[in-house]
Design a protein around this motif. Structure first.
Motif, short mmCIF file in Angstrom:
data_model
loop_
_atom_site.label_atom_id
_atom_site.label_comp_id
_atom_site.label_asym_id
_atom_site.label_seq_id
_atom_site.Cartn_x
_atom_site.Cartn_y
_atom_site.Cartn_z
N PRO A 160 0.81 -1.22 0.00
CA PRO A 160 0.00 0.00 0.00
C PRO A 160 0.85 1.27 0.00
N ALA A 163 1.54 2.06 -3.46
CA ALA A 163 0.33 2.59 -4.08
C ALA A 163 0.13 4.06 -3.73
N LEU A 164 0.43 4.41 -2.47
CA LEU A 164 0.18 5.78 -2.00
C LEU A 164 1.31 6.72 -2.38
N VAL A 208 4.11 -3.05 6.60
CA VAL A 208 2.77 -3.64 6.49
C VAL A 208 2.92 -5.17 6.43
N VAL B 10 -6.23 5.34 -6.86
CA VAL B 10 -6.04 4.75 -5.52
C VAL B 10 -6.66 5.71 -4.51
N SER B 11 -7.52 5.19 -3.64
CA SER B 11 -8.10 6.03 -2.59
C SER B 11 -7.07 6.28 -1.50
N ARG B 12 -6.84 7.55 -1.18
CA ARG B 12 -5.87 7.87 -0.13
C ARG B 12 -6.44 7.66 1.26
N THR B 13 -7.76 7.66 1.37
CA THR B 13 -8.37 7.62 2.70
C THR B 13 -9.09 6.31 3.00
N TRP B 15 -8.13 3.12 1.32
CA TRP B 15 -7.43 2.00 0.69
C TRP B 15 -7.40 0.77 1.58
N TYR B 16 -7.41 0.94 2.91
CA TYR B 16 -7.22 -0.20 3.81
C TYR B 16 -8.45 -1.09 3.91
N TYR B 22 -4.74 -5.38 5.21
CA TYR B 22 -4.52 -3.94 5.43
C TYR B 22 -5.25 -3.48 6.70
N MET B 26 -3.67 -1.73 9.98
CA MET B 26 -4.15 -0.48 10.57
C MET B 26 -4.52 -0.68 12.05
N ASP C 82 -1.25 7.27 6.62
CA ASP C 82 -2.01 6.13 6.11
C ASP C 82 -3.51 6.43 6.04
N PHE C 83 -3.99 7.27 6.97
CA PHE C 83 -5.42 7.62 6.95
C PHE C 83 -5.72 8.69 5.90
N GLY C 84 -4.68 9.20 5.24
CA GLY C 84 -4.91 10.11 4.12
C GLY C 84 -4.52 11.55 4.37
N ARG C 86 -1.96 14.16 4.24
CA ARG C 86 -0.70 14.17 3.51
C ARG C 86 0.27 15.26 3.95
#
Lengths: 247, 130, 113
Positions: A160, A163-164, A208, B10-13, B15-16, B22, B26, C82-84, C86
């Protein structure tokens, strides 16, 4: 041999026609012992010759046939049909641009692989008369499992953080750098550290662990990256806290 | 023939949610919130302790009660989750090579669990619980 | 691309994570017992004050508080990304500032005991 009808949803994308990819449904007569790659070959031979995908060895060695199978990065030659129920969803490897159908653009990975210098840089140069670079079995064991990588990119599809943050060097490239760093015959660690001990190198990894879970060759990239973090941290303290060493 | 590679978004918020592993990751990462919160409580205890007996005892009284117990139970679940997930991956970061083989990872993990149990028992004994 | 300075915070994160794995569950358990009305002897004023008054007790409390805080701060930085969220630079400054302040405060309080 038993035959049965297998249903597949395959992601299709034709760059000359399509604005975005879409699934196409196939029903294929398959033999019991077949893998997903055999089913794709059967589609291409007798149902739809326009389907594109990469493969070569059919024995989990060449690393070309990686795909997302039911959302999981797998080698399609290593995914037995008998282990699946219902419709099998086949997509190109995640985190890479789609060139056409199941074929991805691997340029980013190839470029990163080159940057880490994944080859022996001899620590001492020996002439042919002086003989081989000798290595003991114990020295070989240090890195042997990391040398099993077949560059299939499943770990990039699972990661991931890649990906990010697409600038991340990624699991396989850093693992291969580590493999050569651990090699007793090698002297190139300082050069490789300049590339991997960076923010976009190993420090983008947050452990991860997905890379190691999907690796078809049990290379354990996640382990390699944590070891690189430990070694790079020791380097940092040596370089900044010990007197005299200003490297 | 022109190339026109398609880049999947890709979703940044979110994705998990795409894979259970994933979510597992988290759940490990959010343990830091509970460790952080507990450490602030610890810091608070030290602060009240430095202010004398009355201040400290009112702090002890303030953390008593069912809601505190419930909160601390949730914290306990997450700090145990951190401990287990931490010990289970130690062989990856610190492998032990013996000659031409590696010490099986389960021994390294088991050694960590043993030390964990010993330290916990020692603290409980020292604290007067056992 | 220069070599990263993250080893500074990562080493604190790793040390704190190991210490938290070994010690946090039992320490939380002590406070949980107190919350349930069965405060362990150590958490009584007399005993805890005597513990914190001893140099080794001070060192223990400082190590636990500081390393736990730096561990939580670094992992929170990663988790927020990770939660977005940035804005990594701002997040990093805030979380490490909190950890540094907490460390300084624990030194201050402990010297007063």
């Amino acid at each position: 041999m038993n035959e049965r009808m297998v249903q597949l949803d395959v992601l299709r994308y034709d760059p000359q026609v399509d604005d975005e990819p879409h699934f196409q449904h196939y029903e294929v007569p398959c033999k019991e012992e077949w893998v997903v790659l055999d089913a794709l070959n059967a589609i291409k031979e007798s149902i739809d010759p326009t389907l594109n995908y990469r493969w070569s060895c059919h024995m989990a060695v060449c690393g070309s046939c990686g795909m997302m199978i039911n959302g999981e990065p797998r080698l399609s030659c290593h995914a037995f049909l008998r282990d699946f129920e219902g419709v099998i969803r086949v997509e190109p490897l995640a985190n890479f641009p789609i060139e056409r159908d199941l074929v991805t653009v691997a340029d980013d990975f190839i470029d990163k692989l080159k940057r880490v210098k994944p080859y022996l840089i001899p620590g001492e140069t020996r002439s042919i008369d002086e003989g081989e670079y000798i290595q003991t079995p114990a020295q070989l064991m240090k890195y042997r499992h990391f040398s099993m990588c077949i560059n299939c990119m499943l770990c990039y599809a699972a990661c991931p953080q890649y990906a990010l943050q697409p600038l991340f060097l990624g699991p396989a490239a850093i693992t291969l750098a580590h493999r050569y760093n651990l090699d007793s015959r090698d002297g190139g660690r300082d050069e490789r550290q300049q590339v991997i001990a960076t923010n976009e190198g190993v420090w983008e990894c947050s452990f991860v662990g997905a890379c190691s879970e999907v690796c078809p060759k049990a290379v354990d990239p996640a382990g390699a990256l944590q070891q690189v973090k430990v070694a790079s941290t020791l380097d940092w303290f040596r370089e900044h806290l010990l007197p005299g060493d200003t490297k | 023939m022109s190339r026109r590679p398609f880049v999947r978004p890709v979703s940044r918020t979110r994705w998990y949610f795409k894979h259970p592993r994933y979510l597992r990751y988290m759940s490990r990462e959010v343990t830091c919130v509970f460790i952080g919160a507990f450490t602030l409580l610890l810091l608070c205890a030290v602060e009240r302790l430095s202010e004398g007996q009355a201040a400290y005892e009112s702090f002890l009284a303030a953390i008593g009660g069912p809601w505190s117990a419930l909160g601390l139970s949730i914290v306990l679940i997450f700090v145990v989750h951190n401990a287990i997930s931490w010990f289970n991956v130690t062989p990856k970061a610190l492998p032990v090579q013996i000659g031409e083989g590696f010490l099986p990872g389960r021994f390294i993990v088991a050694a960590h669990y043993a030390v964990w149990i010993l330290i916990s028992l020692a603290v409980l004994f020292f604290a007067g619980v056992l | 691309m220069a070599k990263s300075n993250k080893p500074i915070v990562w080493s604190l994160f790793a040390a704190g994570g190991t210490l938290a794995a070994l010690l946090a569950p039992v320490l939380v358990l002590l406070f949980l017992l107190a919350a349930l009305g069965h405060a362990p002897g150590l958490l009584s004023y007399a005993q805890l004050h005597a513990f914190a008054a001893h140099p080794l007790g001070k060192l223990f409390l400082l190590t636990v508080i500081a390393l736990f805080l730096w561990h939580a701060a670094h992992r929170l930085r990663v988790a927020l990304h990770d939660f977005g969220l940035r804005q990594d630079r701002i997040v990093a400054v805030i979380v490490y500032l909190v950890a540094a302040t907490g460390t300084a405060l624990s030194v201050l309080y402990l010297t007063r005991i």
